[in-house]
Design a protein around this motif. Structure first.
Motif, PDB file in Angstrom:
ATOM      1  N   ILE A  47       0.828  -1.212   0.000  1.00 38.17           N
ATOM      2  CA  ILE A  47       0.000   0.000   0.000  1.00 38.17           C
ATOM      3  C   ILE A  47       0.862   1.261   0.000  1.00 38.17           C
ATOM      4  O   ILE A  47       0.436   2.305  -0.481  1.00 38.17           O
ATOM      5  CB  ILE A  47      -0.975  -0.018   1.217  1.00 38.17           C
ATOM      6  CG1 ILE A  47      -1.889   1.217   1.263  1.00 38.17           C
ATOM      7  CG2 ILE A  47      -0.246  -0.110   2.542  1.00 38.17           C
ATOM      8  CD1 ILE A  47      -2.976   1.226   0.246  1.00 38.17           C
ATOM      9  N   GLU A  48       2.086   1.161   0.511  1.00 42.43           N
ATOM     10  CA  GLU A  48       2.946   2.350   0.602  1.00 42.43           C
ATOM     11  C   GLU A  48       3.452   2.802  -0.756  1.00 42.43           C
ATOM     12  O   GLU A  48       4.060   3.860  -0.880  1.00 42.43           O
ATOM     13  CB  GLU A  48       4.109   2.131   1.575  1.00 42.43           C
ATOM     14  CG  GLU A  48       3.734   1.606   2.956  1.00 42.43           C
ATOM     15  CD  GLU A  48       2.613   2.360   3.652  1.00 42.43           C
ATOM     16  OE1 GLU A  48       2.406   3.547   3.350  1.00 42.43           O
ATOM     17  OE2 GLU A  48       1.921   1.740   4.479  1.00 42.43           O
TER      18      GLU A  48
ATOM     19  N   GLY B 235       1.136   2.690  -3.138  1.00 46.43           N
ATOM     20  CA  GLY B 235      -0.177   2.965  -3.708  1.00 46.43           C
ATOM     21  C   GLY B 235      -0.929   1.741  -4.183  1.00 46.43           C
ATOM     22  O   GLY B 235      -2.089   1.854  -4.589  1.00 46.43           O
ATOM     23  N   ALA B 236      -0.293   0.559  -4.164  1.00 42.95           N
ATOM     24  CA  ALA B 236      -0.953  -0.645  -4.692  1.00 42.95           C
ATOM     25  C   ALA B 236      -2.208  -0.973  -3.899  1.00 42.95           C
ATOM     26  O   ALA B 236      -2.277  -0.725  -2.699  1.00 42.95           O
ATOM     27  CB  ALA B 236      -0.007  -1.833  -4.661  1.00 42.95           C
TER      28      ALA B 236
END
Lengths: 202, 457
Positions: free
Chosen positions: B225-226, B228-229
């Motif tokens: 997530i870091e 942006g996924a």
């Protein structure tokens, strides 16, 4: 959910990139069980000094800049999934966030609450920041039905994308639950044949 | 038939209905909840007069704002207590399994799911927390959702989702000694950028990835997530199956045999096309450290802060361009969070600090990811090693990763943290975070400054 169709407003410039949801609403303010009242804490650590006084340099404390549109830098809303970020922006009075790029979860959360994330090109975004610097009172019109964003004074008339389903939701104030509940029969049927790799058992 | 990625296979297997130009109605196998993002969803559900659709597929724990000491006593912080009490009440009313404070399975939601065998290959898993991507380490589609979406899952066990694009990140080769999974993911984020994988679901593959333990794979998927996924996954293999076998909620007996048969098919087809492919070589990865205010602002620990670094970030961190990170003084060391609080992480720390003593000016604390991790650490005698080294072993929770409880880094102080975010104020207002591996963090506690951990192993 509140309907939104046409918004006419000035815009508040916030030209910082990669603004994460911890900045939009710090975690220490998430200890509540309601959706209300987050607007007072919006951008808290940027908006207020350590002693609690207003940070005069922060855009929300500058009376020149007001309006329902937040003009934000690239990759707005990254980081935590907290929907409180969308709630805080709405509660403060924003209806639209314009940026050149949005993080996925924030984008979804915004739409689920009737806050329009409007994506424009990086070039247009830069132009908007520059023009607002010159004239903070520029009036913008966002028309969701026509999917158009205009500011005649500076010759801007841009179309924007929105998922056709989400467009219906925003214009009518529908939320996803209504749609999903209408799917209940399909869901139950799906479950009959769905091969859950292994049913979780205690 | 068109070759499919593993992501496509699991996704397609969960689409209940797809109307043209609409998001998919995606079936959710497992829903994990915690005290912070669920109360508003329960209230909304009640207001609509709808009951919880699939309670047996919902699991709860209290983790985000629980204290990390005296957990047997009532929570002192009133707002936190109210939120945790609300979770207890909501779970009771809706007959949801809750691993709350005092329960032997309590812990950080992304630590206990895998640990209890709830996280299983081929499934869809959601939670109102962006680090839900952790569970992808088992070959599942796992992603974080907002509170409105929690309500959708409560009401229908489905969620409306647009199908993300796919991205393959392949890493091959052997890692240098002293390089941890955390260094791999910080290296990847540095190269891809904090928004570089937005709109994508990542599959991590390659010999390096498949040589990793489950704990290490979870560290990598956790931080997807870091960049942006939407999430990150790894095809399950023998390591995955060995990890799951025998766990509380894992299939047993004949069911285990048939599960394994299905799980073994969970791989991307040879000719599957990804929307984006990125390759890295393990030998290029060094121990990493961040200097700025997002996880993409990282460098090899021996490096200098780049000349093009964000001035705003450096002002916040009180650092300068071109500065070396080695030798930078620190005040706190936090070992914990859903990224690095598993037993393996604690073992790495114990090995590094055994027979040594922390620097007197540093406060070092370890917050295990779960009760089970805590108990295992005690069983292995790690608690004594930590104590002798001057590290405090606390009780499980999210703690100083999100600083919603009392565990805050004071304003202006530097903390080497094994958590996932170095955002402004993340570890407390004014706190300054250096993200690093458990090994790098442990060594920094010993020396009182940022130190190349390779010299300590």
């Amino acid at each position: 959910m509140k309907k939104i169709v046409v918004i006419q407003s000035t815009a508040v410039p916030f030209p910082h990139e990669n603004v994460d949801t911890d900045q939009i609403i710090p975690a220490r303010f998430l200890k509540t069980i309601s959706r209300e009242g987050f607007g007072a804490k919006l951008f808290y650590d940027w908006r207020y000094n350590k002693n609690g006084s207003e940070n005069a340099e922060f855009v929300l404390n500058n009376p020149i800049h007001t309006g329902e549109i937040l003009l934000a830098g690239h990759n707005f809303g990254c980081g935590s999934s907290r929907e409180h970020a969308a709630w805080a922006l709405l509660d403060y009075g924003f209806s639209v966030v314009i940026s050149s790029f949005f993080a996925d979860i924030f984008h979804g959360n915004a739409l689920n609450n009737g806050l329009l994330p409007l994506q424009v090109s990086g070039k247009i975004l830069s132009t908007l920041f520059e023009e607002i610097k010159i004239n903070p009172k520029l009036q913008f019109t966002v028309d969701i039905k026509k999917q158009i964003f205009i500011c005649p004074e500076i010759g801007i008339a841009e179309s924007f994308d929105i998922n056709p389903y989400k467009k219906i939701c925003l214009m009518n104030g529908y939320d996803d639950i209504d749609y999903l509940l209408s799917m209940k029969k399909r869901i139950t049927n799906f479950e009959k044949t769905h091969k859950v790799m292994s049913k979780i058992e205690s | 038939m068109k070759a499919k990625t593993l992501f496509d296979k699991i996704w397609d297997n969960h689409v209940v209905y797809q109307k043209k130009e609409y998001p998919a109605v995606l079936y959710i196998d497992t829903h994990l909840i915690h005290e912070v993002t669920s109360p508003q969803a329960f209230t909304a559900l009640k207001k609509r007069g709808i009951s919880l659709f699939r309670k047996e597929q919902t699991f709860a724990t209290a983790d985000h704002n629980v204290p990390t000491y005296d957990q047997h006593l009532p929570i002192k912080e009133l707002l936190s207590r109210k939120q945790v009490d609300m979770l207890i009440q909501n779970c009771k009313e809706n007959h949801i399994k809750l691993f709350g404070l005092g329960h032997p399975f309590q812990g950080i939601v992304h630590v206990i799911g895998p640990e209890l065998g709830i996280t299983q290959p081929g499934t869809t898993i959601v939670c109102g927390d962006s680090h839900t991507s952790t569970h992808g380490a088992f070959g599942s589609i796992a992603f974080g959702i907002g509170t409105s979406e929690i309500e959708q899952v409560f009401a229908t066990q489905t969620i409306l989702q647009n199908k993300p694009k796919t991205m393959k990140i392949e890493i091959n080769g052997k890692l240098e000694k002293g390089v941890c999974a955390k260094d791999i993911i910080l290296y990847i984020i540095l190269h891809i950028g904090v928004g570089g994988a937005t709109g994508h679901f990542v599959e991590y593959t390659g010999s390096t990835i498949h040589s990793l333990s489950m704990e290490e794979r979870m560290t990598i998927c956790n931080m997807s997530i870091e960049m942006g996924a939407r999430g990150g996954l790894i095809a399950p293999d023998k390591t995955t199956f060995t990890y799951i076998k025998g766990r509380e909620f894992a299939p047993k007996g004949k069911k285990w045999d048939s599960a394994i048969k299905k799980w073994k098919k969970l791989i991307s087809d040879k000719d599957a096309q990804y929307d984006k492919t990125v390759e890295f070589n393990a030998k290029d990865i060094s121990p990493m450290i961040t200097y700025g205010t997002n996880p993409g602002m990282g460098i090899a620990i021996t490096g200098n802060i780049p000349q093009n670094a964000s001035q705003k970030a450096l002002s916040y961190m009180n650092l300068t361009k071109g500065q070396k990170m080695i030798g930078q003084k620190i005040n706190y060391v936090f070992i914990g969070s859903c990224t690095n609080s598993r037993i393996e992480d604690l073992r790495v720390v114990a090995k590094a600090v055994k027979g040594r003593r922390k620097c007197p000016s540093v406060t070092a604390f370890i917050v295990p990811g779960s009760k089970q991790v805590e108990q295992q650490a005690i069983k292995e005698g790690l608690d004594r090693i930590f104590k002798n080294a001057g590290f405090e072993l606390r009780q499980p929770g999210c703690s100083a990763c999100i600083a919603m409880n009392e565990d805050k880094i004071p304003s202006g102080k530097y903390c080497v943290s094994t958590s996932n975010r170095n955002f402004e104020g993340r570890q407390g207002p004014g706190s300054r975070t250096f993200l690093a591996s458990p090994l790098t963090a442990a060594v920094a506690a010993l020396t009182g400054k940022i130190t190349d951990p390779r010299k300590y192993i």
